[in-house]
Scaffold this motif. Structure first.
Motif, mmCIF file in Angstrom:
data_model
loop_
_atom_site.group_PDB
_atom_site.id
_atom_site.type_symbol
_atom_site.label_atom_id
_atom_site.label_comp_id
_atom_site.label_asym_id
_atom_site.label_seq_id
_atom_site.Cartn_x
_atom_site.Cartn_y
_atom_site.Cartn_z
ATOM 1 N N GLY A 1 0.480 -1.372 0.017
ATOM 2 C CA GLY A 1 0.139 0.330 -0.121
ATOM 3 C C GLY A 1 1.221 1.641 0.223
ATOM 4 N N VAL A 2 0.602 2.437 0.973
ATOM 5 C CA VAL A 2 1.448 3.306 1.589
ATOM 6 C C VAL A 2 2.056 2.844 2.041
ATOM 7 N N VAL A 3 3.409 3.281 1.817
ATOM 8 C CA VAL A 3 4.658 3.293 3.848
ATOM 9 C C VAL A 3 5.591 4.527 3.602
ATOM 10 N N LYS A 4 4.931 4.652 4.951
ATOM 11 C CA LYS A 4 5.616 6.482 4.852
ATOM 12 C C LYS A 4 7.255 5.970 5.915
ATOM 13 N N GLY A 5 8.387 6.332 5.673
ATOM 14 C CA GLY A 5 9.591 6.366 6.519
ATOM 15 C C GLY A 5 10.629 7.504 5.964
ATOM 16 N N GLN A 6 11.670 6.956 6.470
ATOM 17 C CA GLN A 6 12.835 8.411 6.260
ATOM 18 C C GLN A 6 13.439 8.049 4.676
ATOM 19 N N LYS A 7 14.781 8.414 3.680
ATOM 20 C CA LYS A 7 15.126 7.805 2.789
ATOM 21 C C LYS A 7 15.782 6.965 2.974
ATOM 22 N N SER A 8 16.767 6.963 4.558
ATOM 23 C CA SER A 8 17.353 5.536 4.173
ATOM 24 C C SER A 8 16.708 4.772 4.686
ATOM 25 N N ARG A 9 15.917 4.778 5.204
ATOM 26 C CA ARG A 9 14.980 3.107 4.871
ATOM 27 C C ARG A 9 14.446 2.440 4.456
ATOM 28 N N LEU A 10 13.944 3.476 2.293
ATOM 29 C CA LEU A 10 13.989 2.744 1.552
ATOM 30 C C LEU A 10 15.008 2.687 0.683
ATOM 31 N N GLU A 11 16.678 3.694 1.395
ATOM 32 C CA GLU A 11 17.555 2.791 0.704
ATOM 33 C C GLU A 11 18.162 1.991 0.813
ATOM 34 N N ALA A 12 17.784 1.051 2.108
ATOM 35 C CA ALA A 12 18.438 -0.420 2.268
ATOM 36 C C ALA A 12 17.133 -1.218 2.162
ATOM 37 N N SER A 13 15.818 -0.708 2.423
ATOM 38 C CA SER A 13 14.892 -1.576 2.073
ATOM 39 C C SER A 13 15.195 -2.706 0.770
ATOM 40 N N THR A 14 13.752 -4.247 0.533
ATOM 41 C CA THR A 14 13.752 -5.011 -0.788
ATOM 42 C C THR A 14 12.088 -4.474 -1.046
ATOM 43 N N ILE A 15 12.765 -4.858 -2.468
ATOM 44 C CA ILE A 15 11.338 -4.260 -3.335
ATOM 45 C C ILE A 15 11.036 -6.017 -3.629
ATOM 46 N N SER B 1 10.335 -0.541 -12.014
ATOM 47 C CA SER B 1 10.601 1.011 -12.261
ATOM 48 C C SER B 1 10.288 1.813 -11.087
ATOM 49 N N MET B 2 10.690 2.799 -10.578
ATOM 50 C CA MET B 2 10.754 4.005 -9.937
ATOM 51 C C MET B 2 10.411 5.812 -10.069
ATOM 52 N N LYS B 3 9.751 5.510 -9.304
ATOM 53 C CA LYS B 3 9.293 6.978 -10.508
ATOM 54 C C LYS B 3 9.452 7.977 -9.274
ATOM 55 N N VAL B 4 9.616 9.226 -8.963
ATOM 56 C CA VAL B 4 9.635 10.345 -8.317
ATOM 57 C C VAL B 4 9.520 11.795 -8.728
ATOM 58 N N THR B 5 8.090 12.055 -8.373
ATOM 59 C CA THR B 5 7.606 13.077 -8.948
ATOM 60 C C THR B 5 8.431 14.569 -9.524
ATOM 61 N N GLY B 6 8.378 14.719 -10.917
ATOM 62 C CA GLY B 6 9.634 15.128 -11.596
ATOM 63 C C GLY B 6 10.798 14.887 -12.184
ATOM 64 N N GLN B 7 11.008 13.798 -11.482
ATOM 65 C CA GLN B 7 11.941 13.227 -12.119
ATOM 66 C C GLN B 7 11.935 12.124 -13.443
ATOM 67 N N PRO B 8 12.845 11.187 -13.924
ATOM 68 C CA PRO B 8 12.882 10.577 -14.817
ATOM 69 C C PRO B 8 12.124 8.703 -14.711
ATOM 70 N N THR B 9 11.695 8.399 -14.891
ATOM 71 C CA THR B 9 11.444 7.052 -14.202
ATOM 72 C C THR B 9 13.132 6.029 -14.449
ATOM 73 N N VAL B 10 13.023 5.895 -13.002
ATOM 74 C CA VAL B 10 14.606 4.344 -13.351
ATOM 75 C C VAL B 10 13.791 3.121 -12.828
ATOM 76 N N VAL B 11 14.336 2.767 -14.759
ATOM 77 C CA VAL B 11 14.322 1.219 -13.735
ATOM 78 C C VAL B 11 15.154 0.207 -13.657
ATOM 79 N N VAL B 12 14.983 -0.477 -12.542
ATOM 80 C CA VAL B 12 16.297 -0.793 -11.932
ATOM 81 C C VAL B 12 15.685 -3.000 -12.377
ATOM 82 N N ASN B 13 16.922 -3.564 -12.297
ATOM 83 C CA ASN B 13 17.024 -4.695 -12.402
ATOM 84 C C ASN B 13 17.467 -5.115 -11.196
ATOM 85 N N GLY B 14 16.941 -6.413 -10.733
ATOM 86 C CA GLY B 14 16.904 -7.021 -9.294
ATOM 87 C C GLY B 14 15.987 -6.397 -8.238
#
Length: 513
Positions: A420-434, A453-466
């Motif tokens: 759903g909608v998960v809330k937290g700090q950047k560091s948590r997301l950076e270390a999390s597993t999708i 695919s990861m999308k941040v508003t105002g930035q291009p979509t990033v496609v990640v393998n893994g």
């Protein structure tokens, strides 16, 4: 925009662009608004069921208090007070919900409120608040909340069974000032409703109603006790026909018992009318099965209550079947089998021992127990299971059944195991597993995300393998601010140990705190 000398016109364009970005950041996503709408639907559905359940429970308490005022009279009086207090406040909150939907029309096609358009709450802001203070209506709301808690506390009195209910209400409806995340103290209604989307306020008010219904339900149960409701009158007992088998051959002895829902040596009927005799509070049946087909067993117990005879009729059914000529094949989990997982099955033949039954089908293997098999279906839309049974007289019979083959349902995306909608700090997301999960799926499966695919508003979509953020995704994440939402979509999921790729995986959103 920061380099070189800019003309006044270019400076104005850049300023408008920054304002536009800020406006976008303030707009709550449609997915979040829809989530609030779905949450409100669930609350309202639960509230509707709770109202009916509480009515039935109150009616039972009322009847108990009438039949036995010595034991249940006090519970009846207190329950009626709690019912009146709860209804008054529940109806008051129901009227408040009109403020959240003021000026909003229900969609004619869906029959629902337009959740995605309810991103503002002007009517509540304008009518509940006056500057930094409450308006007259806001003050009346706080007074109504405090009145409800106070009256519930008075109704509970010194009854120790109701103390936990009152304490829970005092916590849930505490109208004291609240500190926000920055440590700024805000008044109760301002913290919970001011400048909130209308759909969020509506869901909050429905949650209040749910708390009211729960307090009412807990009060009734604590006053009377579930056991007291069930055993206080012999009229509430149920007579059960318990046969040694569900089906019998023609002419075979039918053996079993007719018992009360609760029975012991002290629960002895004064008489029994039926096909058997009373032994230790139960009727022991001993008779010969009738013809092939459904047969009835009828009779009645008679016992004394308040010096008056009370009759408790019973009726049961049993089925007389001919010698077996067809197999019983059933999936342990459901009436279909799923591709990509091991489906446990039980296969038997009526009247035939398991060691004389064999089954075969593509993907079907023995599971080690009697009549237990595992089905691992392959391609196609259905699979046919053939069964052979050797009867006691040496003859063999066969049967077959076709099962549908279905793919595993669509999973939902997760971040650190949360959907759903998960809330937290950047560091948590950076270390999390999708990841991905199947919350309503009956089988235990392991899923592996191989791309997203990861999308941040105002930035291009990033496609990640893994299944973890790569350097490009982390760079995009570093440019986010508090309140920004990062959307993970196009999640490709495979079953662990298999090359089967599941269908579309639902998106998951991470809100930067």
């Amino acid at each position: 925009m920061a380099g070189g000398k800019l003309t006044p016109r270019q400076k104005m364009i850049n300023l408008m662009y920054l304002v536009f970005i800020a406006m976008l950041a303030l707009n709550m996503s449609k997915e979040v608004l829809s989530a609030f709408g779905l949450m409100n639907e669930k609350f309202e559905s639960a509230n509707k069921a709770s109202v009916e359940n509480n009515k039935q429970l109150l009616a039972s308490i009322d009847q108990k208090g009438t039949d036995n005022p010595t034991q249940f009279g006090e519970a009846k009086i207190v329950s009626k007070k709690i019912s009146a207090i709860s209804k008054e406040f529940f109806d008051f909150v129901e009227n408040l919900k009109k403020d959240a939907t003021n000026g909003i029309e229900i969609d004619k096609e869906s029959g629902k409120l337009p959740y995605e358009a309810m991103d503002k709450g002007p009517h509540i802001d304008e009518t509940w608040f006056a500057g930094d203070n409450y308006s007259a209506k806001g003050t009346s709301i706080v007074n109504a909340i405090n009145k409800y808690v106070s009256e519930m506390k008075a109704a509970a009195g010194s009854n120790p069974k109701l103390i936990p209910v009152v304490k829970e209400l005092e916590q849930k409806f505490n109208t004291a000032d609240v500190k926000d995340r920055e440590g700024v103290k805000k008044r109760y209604l301002n913290y919970h409703f001011e400048h909130f989307p209308a759909i969020a306020s509506l869901a909050k008010l429905s949650a209040w109603q749910n708390d009211i219904q729960k307090a009412e339900y807990d009060s009734y149960n604590n006053l009377l006790g579930k056991a007291a409701l069930e055993i206080s009158s012999m009229k509430n007992y149920t007579a059960l026909v318990v046969l040694d088998k569900n089906a019998y051959f023609q002419g075979e002895k039918v053996t079993g018992k007719v018992v009360l829902g609760r029975y012991d040596d002290s629960t002895v009927p004064t008489s029994f009318n039926g096909p058997g005799k009373i032994e230790n509070g139960q009727a022991v049946i001993d008779m010969t099965a009738g013809g092939v087909g459904e047969q009835n067993i009828k009779g009645s117990f008679t016992f004394m209550e308040d010096n008056k005879p009370v009759a408790l009729p019973f009726e049961g059914k049993y089925v007389v079947v001919p010698r077996p000529n067809s197999a019983t094949i059933a999936a342990d989990k459901m009436n279909v089998v799923y591709r990509g997982v091991v489906n446990p099955m039980t296969i038997s033949f009526a009247g035939v021992s398991e060691n004389n039954v064999s089954a075969s089908a593509p993907g079907l293997t023995p599971a080690g127990g009697k009549g237990k098999y595992n089905m691992s279906p392959g391609n196609g839309t259905e699979v046919k299971i053939n069964v052979n049974a050797k009867l006691p007289d040496g003859k063999s019979v066969t049967d077959a059944k076709v099962f549908r083959i279905k793919n595993i349902p669509n999973p939902e995306g997760t971040i650190g195991g949360m959907a759903g909608v998960v809330k937290g700090q950047k560091s948590r997301l950076e270390a999390s597993t999708i990841g991905a999960s199947l919350p309503d799926f009956d089988f235990e499966v392991q899923l592996n995300v191989v791309q997203f695919s990861m999308k941040v508003t105002g930035q291009p979509t990033v496609v990640v393998n893994g299944n973890k953020l790569n350097s490009q995704a982390k760079a995009a994440l570093a440019r986010t601010s508090r309140g920004d939402q990062v959307t993970f979509s196009e999640i490709k999921t495979k079953l662990v140990g298999s090359q089967i790729e599941l269908r579309k995986t639902a998106i998951v959103i991470y809100e930067i705190q």
